[in-house]
Structure formats: structure tokens, C-alpha cells
Motif scaffolding. Structure first.
Motif, PDB file in Angstrom:
ATOM      1  N   GLU A   4      10.301 -27.117  -0.028  1.00  0.00           N
ATOM      2  CA  GLU A   4      10.597 -28.527  -0.309  1.00  0.00           C
ATOM      3  C   GLU A   4      11.279 -28.615  -1.673  1.00  0.00           C
ATOM      4  OE1 GLU A   4       7.290 -31.175  -0.011  1.00  0.00           O
ATOM      5  OE2 GLU A   4       6.855 -30.678   2.079  1.00  0.00           O
ATOM      6  N   VAL A   5      12.574 -28.897  -1.707  1.00  0.00           N
ATOM      7  CA  VAL A   5      13.258 -29.083  -2.975  1.00  0.00           C
ATOM      8  C   VAL A   5      12.856 -30.436  -3.557  1.00  0.00           C
ATOM      9  CG1 VAL A   5      15.332 -30.054  -1.841  1.00  0.00           C
ATOM     10  CG2 VAL A   5      15.482 -29.105  -4.152  1.00  0.00           C
ATOM     11  N   ASN A  38      10.345 -26.335  -6.396  1.00  0.00           N
ATOM     12  CA  ASN A  38      10.229 -26.089  -4.959  1.00  0.00           C
ATOM     13  C   ASN A  38       8.758 -26.198  -4.596  1.00  0.00           C
ATOM     14  OD1 ASN A  38      10.266 -25.170  -2.323  1.00  0.00           O
ATOM     15  ND2 ASN A  38      11.222 -23.207  -2.771  1.00  0.00           N
ATOM     16  N   LEU A  68      20.177 -33.231  -4.039  1.00  0.00           N
ATOM     17  CA  LEU A  68      19.221 -32.135  -3.910  1.00  0.00           C
ATOM     18  C   LEU A  68      19.560 -31.335  -2.656  1.00  0.00           C
ATOM     19  CD1 LEU A  68      17.492 -35.058  -4.298  1.00  0.00           C
ATOM     20  CD2 LEU A  68      15.667 -33.447  -4.785  1.00  0.00           C
ATOM     21  N   ARG A  69      19.439 -29.996  -2.725  1.00  0.00           N
ATOM     22  CA  ARG A  69      19.693 -29.152  -1.562  1.00  0.00           C
ATOM     23  C   ARG A  69      18.745 -27.962  -1.579  1.00  0.00           C
ATOM     24  NH1 ARG A  69      24.218 -29.755  -4.416  1.00  0.00           N
ATOM     25  NH2 ARG A  69      25.743 -31.298  -3.725  1.00  0.00           N
ATOM     26  N   SER A  70      18.439 -27.469  -0.380  1.00  0.00           N
ATOM     27  CA  SER A  70      17.674 -26.221  -0.286  1.00  0.00           C
ATOM     28  C   SER A  70      18.270 -25.356   0.816  1.00  0.00           C
ATOM     29  CB  SER A  70      16.195 -26.499  -0.003  1.00  0.00           C
ATOM     30  OG  SER A  70      16.007 -27.001   1.312  1.00  0.00           O
ATOM     31  N   GLN A 111      17.960 -28.608   3.512  1.00  0.00           N
ATOM     32  CA  GLN A 111      17.807 -29.991   3.063  1.00  0.00           C
ATOM     33  C   GLN A 111      19.011 -30.419   2.235  1.00  0.00           C
ATOM     34  OE1 GLN A 111      13.842 -28.852   1.228  1.00  0.00           O
ATOM     35  NE2 GLN A 111      13.447 -30.991   1.740  1.00  0.00           N
ATOM     36  N   THR A 129      10.239 -34.879  -1.502  1.00  0.00           N
ATOM     37  CA  THR A 129      11.339 -34.108  -0.922  1.00  0.00           C
ATOM     38  C   THR A 129      12.043 -34.880   0.187  1.00  0.00           C
ATOM     39  OG1 THR A 129      11.858 -31.826  -0.230  1.00  0.00           O
ATOM     40  CG2 THR A 129      10.133 -32.935   0.988  1.00  0.00           C
ATOM     41  N   CYS A 141      16.669 -23.569  -4.149  1.00  0.00           N
ATOM     42  CA  CYS A 141      16.682 -25.021  -4.304  1.00  0.00           C
ATOM     43  C   CYS A 141      17.562 -25.372  -5.493  1.00  0.00           C
ATOM     44  CB  CYS A 141      15.263 -25.548  -4.549  1.00  0.00           C
ATOM     45  SG  CYS A 141      14.127 -25.309  -3.164  1.00  0.00           S
ATOM     46  N   SER A 154      19.306 -24.537 -10.525  1.00  0.00           N
ATOM     47  CA  SER A 154      18.696 -24.040  -9.297  1.00  0.00           C
ATOM     48  C   SER A 154      17.530 -23.118  -9.612  1.00  0.00           C
ATOM     49  CB  SER A 154      19.736 -23.283  -8.456  1.00  0.00           C
ATOM     50  OG  SER A 154      20.189 -22.131  -9.156  1.00  0.00           O
TER      51      SER A 154
END
Length: 305
Positions: free
Chosen positions: A125-126, A155, A209-211, A228, A262, A284, A291
Motif C-alpha cells: 500500500e503506497v 509502504n 502516488l504509484r506502486s 496503484q 492508500t 512505491c 521512492s
């Protein structure tokens, strides 16, 4: 300011001013140590400003640490509507849903996330982490921004089978009925080394936000899979509301961290579910901050054992 936490080979934990790809060492061993000074963040700014033109050290040569050694880690569940609705039958809570993690959950960039004994459903979960800059006790929403030192990327690793998310369970199994073990186990909070001070970022304006999961085996081994993608603009309870709500009963001290929730895309709600396996890597990132990327190992290969 952009601050970078690292391990100095000679002196141990250190923090420096990050300028491009160089780090200029500051006088403190940690961000929290600086925040505990009488005027905290202002002292950091005064010491950093004359150093902006210094050559510094190559960031690639410095072993990263978590940006802050948090005393308390207060996490917020179900704080993005798309994450609420991706789980069947869930509704937005009436108030922020809080849970905690321990300092032993913290690991830095590149350190291993350990899948504990008995866990079969590890997930990512970012999240945007809010670092408290000075003590907050019963503060209002209007007062809350003055208590923020800055922001980090974290994360929120989760053991979905222990948490009790239905897709992660086999027929006849039951989760723990609460989230302490599922969310608070050792290594379950990777944190990036960079803290960006609050005067440079506004989550309400929208930080992306990205993962990614990077498989360690199979036909797609080594190919990042985007999991994500969201924006802090979509937080149900923005940062000032969270600080005001939490600080009514829980004193937030300098260096404490709030993990704000998240967006959609977690592995447990995919068809079929996608969980983290030993040999995978998980990344993340948050625009404007940086990151954190970590390998997944089984508990039998725990480097901290």
C-alpha cells in the motif's frame, strides 16, 4: 528543503541537505534530533541555507535510512474512496479509521521486507507519510499545518490473511479479527530516505502516488507491474483533519508519523489476487518526494535474525 537520511560509515546515522544528486551533511544525526531543538525546523533551515552551494557527497555513495526514526506511527485505513469501493460491501467510515505500527516495522530503501512465518498473502500500500514537527495535542484544523515538518513516502505492508480480507482466505479460515499483527509486524513499514519540508509541498493540490510489484520469478520476472496510481487530492480526510482528529486523544510528538491511507489497486482485490512472494521487489513512489524499493524475503531468510 529536501533532507536525506543515511548511514555515515564513520559516524553512524546522519542527515543532510539534498541538492540534486548531492547531499550536504548537517550537524544532526537524525531529522528527529533536529526537530527536538528549541525551534526545530527553523534551526534546520538556518543551518542548511548557507550550505546550498556546497559540493557535498554523492547520494549514490550513501546507504539510505528511513527519513525519520518515528516514535509513534499512526495509520489511517480506508481514506481513498476508490480503495473503499474496490472491496465489495465496504462503505466510507463515519470517522477516520486508525491503527498503529511499531518502530520495529520501519525499514529503509533497499532493506528486506520479511514475509512472516505462516503468512501467505502479503500485500502493498503506497501512502503519503506526514512527519510531525512539534507536539500536537488537541489542535484545530486551522492550527494543524503549523505542526507538520514535512512528508515522506511509506509502504503499508499488510498480511491480508491475518487481517481477514476475504479473497486472501481459504474456505473455513478466519483472520485475526483485528489488524495489529497483520499491519504491525517487523519490516511492515518501508520508508524512503527523503523528507520534503511542508513549505515545498501541498497534498491538497494533488501529489501522484504509484506502486509496482516487480516479480522475481515466472515469465514476467524483472518486469515492473503497476499496481496503484492515485492522487492525494482524493484523500477523504485531508492532513489537517487527520491531525486534529488524532490529537484529540493521542499526543503527536516531533518525529511521529501519520500514514494517510492508500488508493485503489492493492493486490488482495485483484482477480485473481496478486500477493508479494519471496524474490519479488516492491516499489512505491510519490511525485515531489521520491521512492522506496524493497526486496521480499521469506522469514527463513530474514537478514535481521
Amino acid at each position: 528543503m529536501r533532507l536525506f537520511a543515511y548511514d555515515d560509515p564513520a559516524d553512524g546515522p546522519a542527515v543532510g541537505l539534498l541538492v540534486g544528486d548531492r547531499v550536504v551533511p548537517l550537524a544532526w544525526g537524525s531529522v528527529v534530533g533536529a526537530l527536538l531543538e528549541e525551534d526545530g525546523l527553523a534551526a534546520l533551515r538556518r543551518s542548511a541555507e548557507p550550505l546550498r552551494g556546497a559540493r557535498g557527497l554523492a547520494v549514490s555513495d550513501l546507504p539510505p535510512r528511513p527519513a525519520v526514526d518515528a516514535g509513534k506511527i499512526v495509520c489511517v485505513g480506508l481514506n481513498y474512496r476508490d480503495h473503499v469501493t474496490e472491496g465489495a460491501g465496504r462503505t466510507v467510515p463515519e470517522r477516520p479509521l486508525l491503527f498503529g505500527k511499531f518502530p520495529s516495522a520501519l525499514v529503509g530503501d533497499g532493506e528486506a521486507v520479511v514475509r512472516p512465518e505462516g503468512c501467505r498473502a502479503l500485500d502493498l500500500e503506497v501512502e503519503l507519510g506526514v512527519v510531525i514537527g512539534k507536539r500536537a495535542r488537541r489542535v484545530t484544523e486551522a492550527e494543524a499545518p503549523a505542526h507538520v515538518a514535512g512528508y515522506v513516502v511509506v509502504n503499508d505492508i499488510s498480511a491480508r490473511d491475518w487481517q481477514g480480507s476475504p479473497p486472501a482466505l481459504r474456505e473455513g479460515e478466519r483472520g485475526d479479527g483485528q489488524w495489529l499483527r497483520a499491519k504491525g509486524s517487523d519490516t511492515f513499514l518501508p520508508m524512503g530516505p527523503v523528507l520534503v519540508t511542508a513549505d515545498e509541498l501541498d497534498p491538497a493540490a494533488g501529489l501522484a502516488l504509484r506502486s509496482w510489484r516487480i516479480p522475481g520469478a515466472g515469465p514476467d520476472a524483472g518486469t515492473p507491474r503497476l499496481m496503484q496510481e492515485g492522487s492525494t487530492r482524493d484523500l477523504i480526510w485531508p492532513v489537517p483533519e487527520l491531525i486534529a482528529f488524532i490529537s484529540r486523544q493521542i499526543t503527536l510528538d516531533a518525529g511521529d508519523v501519520i500514514a494517510t491511507g492508500t488508493p485503489a489497486g492493492v493486490g488482495v482485490f485483484r482477480t485473481p489476487p496478486v500477493f508479494l512472494e519471496p524474490g519479488d521487489r516492491v516499489r512505491c513512489e510519490i511525485d515531489g518526494i521520491g521512492s522506496v524499493e524493497n526486496p521480499i524475503v521469506d522469514w527463513t531468510d530474514d537478514p535481521r535474525a
